[in-house]
Design a protein around this motif. Structure first.
Motif, PDB file in Angstrom:
ATOM      1  N   UNK A  87      26.091  13.298 -38.390  1.00  0.00           N
ATOM      2  CA  UNK A  87      25.460  12.444 -39.409  1.00  0.00           C
ATOM      3  C   UNK A  87      26.430  11.382 -39.923  1.00  0.00           C
ATOM      4  N   UNK A  88      27.687  11.745 -40.075  1.00  0.00           N
ATOM      5  CA  UNK A  88      28.688  10.778 -40.514  1.00  0.00           C
ATOM      6  C   UNK A  88      28.857   9.674 -39.473  1.00  0.00           C
ATOM      7  N   UNK A  89      28.866  10.060 -38.209  1.00  0.00           N
ATOM      8  CA  UNK A  89      28.943   9.065 -37.146  1.00  0.00           C
ATOM      9  C   UNK A  89      27.788   8.090 -37.186  1.00  0.00           C
ATOM     10  N   UNK A  90      26.600   8.604 -37.381  1.00  0.00           N
ATOM     11  CA  UNK A  90      25.428   7.719 -37.484  1.00  0.00           C
ATOM     12  C   UNK A  90      25.509   6.831 -38.722  1.00  0.00           C
ATOM     13  N   UNK A  91      26.021   7.397 -39.822  1.00  0.00           N
ATOM     14  CA  UNK A  91      26.117   6.640 -41.065  1.00  0.00           C
ATOM     15  C   UNK A  91      27.085   5.464 -40.949  1.00  0.00           C
ATOM     16  N   UNK A  92      28.169   5.657 -40.222  1.00  0.00           N
ATOM     17  CA  UNK A  92      29.138   4.563 -40.089  1.00  0.00           C
ATOM     18  C   UNK A  92      28.820   3.672 -38.892  1.00  0.00           C
ATOM     19  N   UNK A  93      27.620   3.864 -38.373  1.00  0.00           N
ATOM     20  CA  UNK A  93      27.027   2.979 -37.366  1.00  0.00           C
ATOM     21  C   UNK A  93      27.716   3.016 -35.998  1.00  0.00           C
ATOM     22  N   UNK A  94      28.234   4.192 -35.621  1.00  0.00           N
ATOM     23  CA  UNK A  94      28.670   4.312 -34.230  1.00  0.00           C
ATOM     24  C   UNK A  94      27.436   4.701 -33.415  1.00  0.00           C
ATOM     25  N   UNK A 130      34.738  15.971 -44.372  1.00  0.00           N
ATOM     26  CA  UNK A 130      33.575  15.269 -43.826  1.00  0.00           C
ATOM     27  C   UNK A 130      32.562  14.956 -44.921  1.00  0.00           C
ATOM     28  N   UNK A 131      32.319  15.914 -45.819  1.00  0.00           N
ATOM     29  CA  UNK A 131      31.361  15.699 -46.907  1.00  0.00           C
ATOM     30  C   UNK A 131      31.852  14.627 -47.873  1.00  0.00           C
ATOM     31  N   UNK A 132      33.137  14.643 -48.204  1.00  0.00           N
ATOM     32  CA  UNK A 132      33.698  13.630 -49.098  1.00  0.00           C
ATOM     33  C   UNK A 132      33.613  12.251 -48.447  1.00  0.00           C
ATOM     34  N   UNK A 133      33.930  12.179 -47.172  1.00  0.00           N
ATOM     35  CA  UNK A 133      33.864  10.902 -46.466  1.00  0.00           C
ATOM     36  C   UNK A 133      32.422  10.412 -46.383  1.00  0.00           C
ATOM     37  N   UNK A 134      31.501  11.302 -46.053  1.00  0.00           N
ATOM     38  CA  UNK A 134      30.082  10.954 -45.988  1.00  0.00           C
ATOM     39  C   UNK A 134      29.581  10.460 -47.344  1.00  0.00           C
ATOM     40  N   UNK A 135      29.904  11.215 -48.398  1.00  0.00           N
ATOM     41  CA  UNK A 135      29.419  10.822 -49.726  1.00  0.00           C
ATOM     42  C   UNK A 135      30.097   9.546 -50.208  1.00  0.00           C
ATOM     43  N   UNK A 136      31.325   9.279 -49.779  1.00  0.00           N
ATOM     44  CA  UNK A 136      31.993   8.023 -50.140  1.00  0.00           C
ATOM     45  C   UNK A 136      31.272   6.833 -49.525  1.00  0.00           C
ATOM     46  N   UNK A 150      28.215  13.960 -55.921  1.00  0.00           N
ATOM     47  CA  UNK A 150      28.578  14.785 -54.762  1.00  0.00           C
ATOM     48  C   UNK A 150      30.035  14.536 -54.386  1.00  0.00           C
ATOM     49  N   UNK A 151      30.460  13.290 -54.459  1.00  0.00           N
ATOM     50  CA  UNK A 151      31.847  12.931 -54.158  1.00  0.00           C
ATOM     51  C   UNK A 151      32.815  13.643 -55.104  1.00  0.00           C
ATOM     52  N   UNK A 152      32.524  13.619 -56.387  1.00  0.00           N
ATOM     53  CA  UNK A 152      33.410  14.256 -57.373  1.00  0.00           C
ATOM     54  C   UNK A 152      33.438  15.769 -57.180  1.00  0.00           C
ATOM     55  N   UNK A 175      41.051   3.795 -50.235  1.00  0.00           N
ATOM     56  CA  UNK A 175      39.982   3.307 -49.354  1.00  0.00           C
ATOM     57  C   UNK A 175      38.823   2.734 -50.165  1.00  0.00           C
ATOM     58  N   UNK A 176      38.409   3.439 -51.213  1.00  0.00           N
ATOM     59  CA  UNK A 176      37.289   2.980 -52.031  1.00  0.00           C
ATOM     60  C   UNK A 176      37.634   1.659 -52.715  1.00  0.00           C
TER      61      UNK A 176
END
Length: 178
Positions: A87-94, A130-136, A150-152, A175-176
């Protein structure tokens, strides 16, 4: 992705109930009977993976004491990391094929397989990263309050899993900001 997850579960099941050894046995013997409050507010040594121990104590309270229930949080975190990396891969458009290969590689990765079978906090750390990166990424692109929450919470959970994860979170703040 479902086939990869099922295959990953099948890889992990045969040794899930093996005897506790080394650091996981030390953690179990030293901390599983420590009161909840003491686990949360006292940090005695690097073998105290607080979040993992809290989740394990909960599993043992629900399902009874065994190697499988002690390792259940690591097992679940390891298995759930696989669809999350997809899901993270799809979210960052790979491309979806690349996201699928990423999930397959995670499912077959020897260190990840080992971490998801140990009564330690490393599989939880991978899942939470992965969850922190996804939520970021979601926080930066969409409804801020929910993904910010979710990030916090997941960032706090990362520090409870392993205090040294604070360094990753500091890098994420950079990064943010950038």
């Amino acid at each position: 992705i479902s086939s990869i997850v099922v295959f990953s579960v099948a890889l992990r099941l045969p040794t899930l109930g093996s005897p506790l050894i080394e650091d996981e046995a030390i953690s179990f013997n030293r901390y599983i009977d420590v009161p909840w409050k003491d686990l949360i507010f006292n940090y005695d040594d690097p073998n105290q993976h607080t979040l993992f121990l809290l989740l394990s104590k909960f599993c043992i309270w629900i399902f009874g004491e065994s190697e499988i229930t002690y390792r259940l949080p690591s097992f679940l975190a390891g298995v759930l990391s696989i669809p999350l990396v997809y899901r993270l891969g799809l979210l960052i458009k790979i491309p979806s094929s690349s996201a699928l290969v990423s999930a397959l590689l995670m499912g077959l990765s020897w260190p990840h397989l080992k971490y998801s079978l140990e009564g330690r906090s490393y599989a939880l750390t991978i899942f939470l990263v992965l969850l922190v990166t996804y939520s970021t990424v979601k926080y930066l692109n969409s409804s801020r309050w929910m993904w910010g929450s979710i990030l916090v919470v997941s960032g706090f959970a990362m520090v409870m899993a392993l205090p040294s994860n604070l360094f990753f979170l500091c890098g994420l703040v950079v990064f943010i900001v950038i």
